[in-house]
Scaffold this active site. Structure first.
Site, mmCIF file in Angstrom:
data_model
loop_
_atom_site.group_PDB
_atom_site.id
_atom_site.type_symbol
_atom_site.label_atom_id
_atom_site.label_comp_id
_atom_site.label_asym_id
_atom_site.label_seq_id
_atom_site.Cartn_x
_atom_site.Cartn_y
_atom_site.Cartn_z
ATOM 1 N N CYS A 71 0.845 -1.197 0.000
ATOM 2 C CA CYS A 71 0.000 0.000 0.000
ATOM 3 C C CYS A 71 0.874 1.239 0.000
ATOM 4 O O CYS A 71 1.688 1.436 0.902
ATOM 5 C CB CYS A 71 -0.896 -0.003 1.233
ATOM 6 S SG CYS A 71 -1.864 1.489 1.377
ATOM 7 N N CYS A 77 -1.689 6.698 6.255
ATOM 8 C CA CYS A 77 -2.889 6.106 6.852
ATOM 9 C C CYS A 77 -2.655 5.763 8.326
ATOM 10 O O CYS A 77 -3.490 6.039 9.176
ATOM 11 C CB CYS A 77 -3.277 4.858 6.067
ATOM 12 S SG CYS A 77 -4.407 3.757 6.914
ATOM 13 N N CYS A 80 -1.258 0.511 9.360
ATOM 14 C CA CYS A 80 -0.262 -0.563 9.359
ATOM 15 C C CYS A 80 1.083 0.034 9.746
ATOM 16 O O CYS A 80 1.683 0.750 8.960
ATOM 17 C CB CYS A 80 -0.113 -1.164 7.964
ATOM 18 S SG CYS A 80 -1.573 -1.955 7.342
ATOM 19 N N CYS A 163 -8.038 -0.960 0.481
ATOM 20 C CA CYS A 163 -7.106 -1.240 1.578
ATOM 21 C C CYS A 163 -6.569 -2.644 1.331
ATOM 22 O O CYS A 163 -7.336 -3.581 1.130
ATOM 23 C CB CYS A 163 -7.846 -1.162 2.906
ATOM 24 S SG CYS A 163 -6.920 -1.863 4.266
ATOM 25 N N GLN A 298 -14.119 -11.828 15.260
ATOM 26 C CA GLN A 298 -12.688 -11.660 15.003
ATOM 27 C C GLN A 298 -12.464 -11.284 13.544
ATOM 28 O O GLN A 298 -13.098 -11.859 12.656
ATOM 29 C CB GLN A 298 -11.945 -12.964 15.314
ATOM 30 C CG GLN A 298 -11.974 -13.362 16.779
ATOM 31 C CD GLN A 298 -10.995 -12.556 17.621
ATOM 32 O OE1 GLN A 298 -10.300 -11.672 17.137
ATOM 33 N NE2 GLN A 298 -10.963 -12.856 18.912
ATOM 34 N N TYR A 327 -15.010 -13.818 29.667
ATOM 35 C CA TYR A 327 -14.896 -12.804 28.610
ATOM 36 C C TYR A 327 -15.211 -13.482 27.266
ATOM 37 O O TYR A 327 -14.404 -13.476 26.343
ATOM 38 C CB TYR A 327 -13.499 -12.174 28.539
ATOM 39 C CG TYR A 327 -12.955 -11.610 29.818
ATOM 40 C CD1 TYR A 327 -13.237 -10.291 30.181
ATOM 41 C CD2 TYR A 327 -12.136 -12.373 30.650
ATOM 42 C CE1 TYR A 327 -12.707 -9.748 31.355
ATOM 43 C CE2 TYR A 327 -11.609 -11.846 31.823
ATOM 44 C CZ TYR A 327 -11.897 -10.530 32.166
ATOM 45 O OH TYR A 327 -11.374 -10.006 33.311
ATOM 46 N N GLU A 348 -19.900 -12.744 29.903
ATOM 47 C CA GLU A 348 -19.577 -11.611 29.036
ATOM 48 C C GLU A 348 -20.399 -10.405 29.484
ATOM 49 O O GLU A 348 -21.552 -10.536 29.876
ATOM 50 C CB GLU A 348 -19.892 -12.019 27.578
ATOM 51 C CG GLU A 348 -20.089 -10.903 26.590
ATOM 52 C CD GLU A 348 -18.843 -10.050 26.355
ATOM 53 O OE1 GLU A 348 -17.733 -10.604 26.248
ATOM 54 O OE2 GLU A 348 -19.015 -8.826 26.295
ATOM 55 N N ASP A 397 -10.210 -14.761 28.061
ATOM 56 C CA ASP A 397 -9.809 -14.025 26.843
ATOM 57 C C ASP A 397 -10.169 -12.550 27.050
ATOM 58 O O ASP A 397 -11.088 -12.035 26.426
ATOM 59 C CB ASP A 397 -10.554 -14.619 25.628
ATOM 60 C CG ASP A 397 -10.158 -13.950 24.313
ATOM 61 O OD1 ASP A 397 -9.207 -13.146 24.293
ATOM 62 O OD2 ASP A 397 -10.815 -14.237 23.293
ATOM 63 N N CYS A 424 -4.583 -10.482 24.088
ATOM 64 C CA CYS A 424 -4.237 -9.588 22.979
ATOM 65 C C CYS A 424 -3.235 -8.531 23.430
ATOM 66 O O CYS A 424 -2.925 -7.621 22.689
ATOM 67 C CB CYS A 424 -5.497 -8.951 22.395
ATOM 68 S SG CYS A 424 -6.510 -8.123 23.623
#
Ligand code: SAH
Length: 468
Positions: A71, A77, A80, A163, A298, A327, A348, A397, A424
């Site tokens: 890109c 942008c 990334c 994108c 996801q 979660y 949750e 999670d 994460c």
């Protein structure tokens, strides 16, 4: 040294946000868009007492890990951060980030981590992996509708229909929406004035079913001559769901509260397959999900299959166990676990996600999963203390801030045989593991999965076992 000075730097390290790090005259400089191994001329943009920030003026000698990004707009942008870094090196960066956090923050011995940490799970094709895209709609200087992103510190849109992380269908869909807007004189929304109609286009694609969803987010409650838009979009192969979302607030939150389906179903269906964790080949086991415009799902389905297959593998189920999935979101992991467990409980905080989880359980004929709405740190202690619930395995999670301390203490009281932690953010993961491993648990396996190629985030799944 002061702002605007030009200095020469060799980039010798990378920061957690993918920035290059170099030293000049004993001072550390952080340089956005510089790649590990680059020799550059940099302009100082900010000085602090012991470090500074700089930007690349000129690359004197490019790093051997520097590649041509797909890109052209990646620097402007900002979506990334490490597209100019060779993919193998991206993976190494992520693996090192997790390893470093476990050692520094978690206090684990380097020898232990090196013994139990598996090679990072990367992608064969690290582009075009996203199943969801949200494009802002604006106007170019002549007032024509365009899709793209806002240039930093301005309200002008840089047009980009394609994108490189998204599927090729995005471009086709955006062209049809923009053509319809031109044909029917439908105005783009203007952030400054709050006038105009079309704010965003949300597109979702089911990788395994090839079903497409379009949701047009508007500053109003209807689109003029909407049948013309429907005609254009339904001519695209795979179109299954078209809706309008009303968002009349002056906000940068994309979706408003009301969504109306104007054609097809209010959802698309996608499947997540269980993979064999030896070589990540597909197995026959799969779970189907209905995904509506608002659902959390996801964004990288290929890597999600690998990550969740590892989590299921680590849970070590034989068919009899009671498992808590804390979660749980829309129950993606819970429904996977349910196929191999005696009973699964999910917790949750978002009620709509639990609705989705229940519907998805029914869709798959799964009847050994039960879901609770509420804060994990309230539901689990309550169920344990009042109702004496039990767990052989607990899967967590959490969002990036990690697990609440009350939850960690409840896990320690419940004493499950195994804890599977999907994370994460490896910094909060390391912090939480330190708590669990100071008590009755030991770290048995660590595995990282690259869910966001070209970006800096990385997912980790860890197995903890109760010390006998
Ligand atoms: N396992 C899920 C995704 C988890 S993302 C999946 O596979 O789809 C983290 C989830 O934690 C989000 O759905 C978020 O809404 C939820 N969450 C955040 N804080 C929470 C809390 N205190 N208690 C319970 N859930 C929480």
């Amino acid at each position: 040294m002061q702002k605007n000075d030009i200095i020469e730097l060799k980039i010798e390290d990378m920061g957690v946000d993918g920035e290059g790090i170099g030293k000049y005259d004993g001072m550390t400089f952080f340089v956005k868009d510089a790649v590990l191994g680059d020799e550059i001329e940099a302009r100082i943009t900010k000085m602090k007492k012991n470090y500074g920030y700089a930007r690349v003026e000129q690359i004197l000698s490019p790093s051997k890990f520097r590649v041509t990004p797909q890109c052209e707009l990646h620097r402007r942008c900002g979506g990334c951060q490490i597209q100019a870094l060779d993919y193998e090196k991206q993976l190494e960066f992520k693996q090192n980030k997790v390893r470093g956090n476990l050692i520094r923050i978690g206090g684990f011995a380097p020898e232990l981590i090196d013994r139990i940490m598996l090679p990072v799970v990367g992608m064969k094709e690290p582009y075009r992996y996203r199943n969801k895209a949200q494009f802002p709609i604006g106007a170019d200087k002549d007032g024509n509708p365009v899709a793209g992103f806002y240039a930093a510190r301005t309200h002008s849109i840089i047009p980009v229909n394609d994108c490189k992380l998204g599927v090729e269908e995005n471009q086709i869909i955006l062209n049809e929406v923009l053509s319809y807007m031109k044909e029917c004189h439908v105005a783009s929304y203007d952030e400054n004035t709050g006038k105009g109609l079309v704010r965003h286009v949300l597109i979702r694609y089911g990788f395994s079913t090839k079903e497409l969803m379009v949701c047009v987010i508007i500053n109003g409650n209807s689109l003029p001559k909407v049948e013309k838009l429907i005609d254009r979009l339904t001519a695209i192969e795979g179109m299954k769901s078209i809706s309008i979302n009303q968002n009349t607030k002056k906000t940068n939150v994309i979706l408003g509260d009301v969504t109306k389906c104007i054609w097809g179903d209010p959802y698309i269906t996608d499947m997540i397959h269980l993979r064999d964790t030896k070589d990540f080949s597909l197995t026959d086991t799969a779970v189907a999900y209905h995904i509506s415009p608002q659902s959390f799902y996801q964004v990288n389905p290929v890597q999600t299959e690998k990550l969740y297959s590892l989590a299921l593998d680590y849970a070590g189920l034989t068919g009899k166990e009671t498992v808590w999935d804390v979660y749980c979101g829309i129950g993606t992991i819970s429904l996977f676990l349910a196929q191999k467990a005696g009973k699964v409980y999910g917790v949750e905080i978002v009620p709509q996600a639990i609705e989705d989880a229940k519907n998805n359980a029914a869709l798959n004929g799964i009847n050994n999963a039960e879901f609770f709405v509420g804060k994990a740190e309230e539901v689990l202690p309550r169920e344990y203390e009042k109702n004496g619930v039990y767990a052989d395995v607990i899967v967590v999670d959490p969002p990036r801030k990690g697990c609440d301390e009350v939850l960690l203490n409840t896990i320690l009281k419940m004493k499950p045989e195994r804890v599977v932690y999907v994370s994460c953010d490896s910094a909060t993961l390391a912090r939480d593991l330190k708590v669990l491993c100071a008590a009755d648990y030991e770290l048995v396996r660590v595995s990282t999965t690259d869910m966001f190629p070209q970006g800096v985030h990385v997912e980790t799944v860890v197995l903890l076992s109760k010390v006998k």
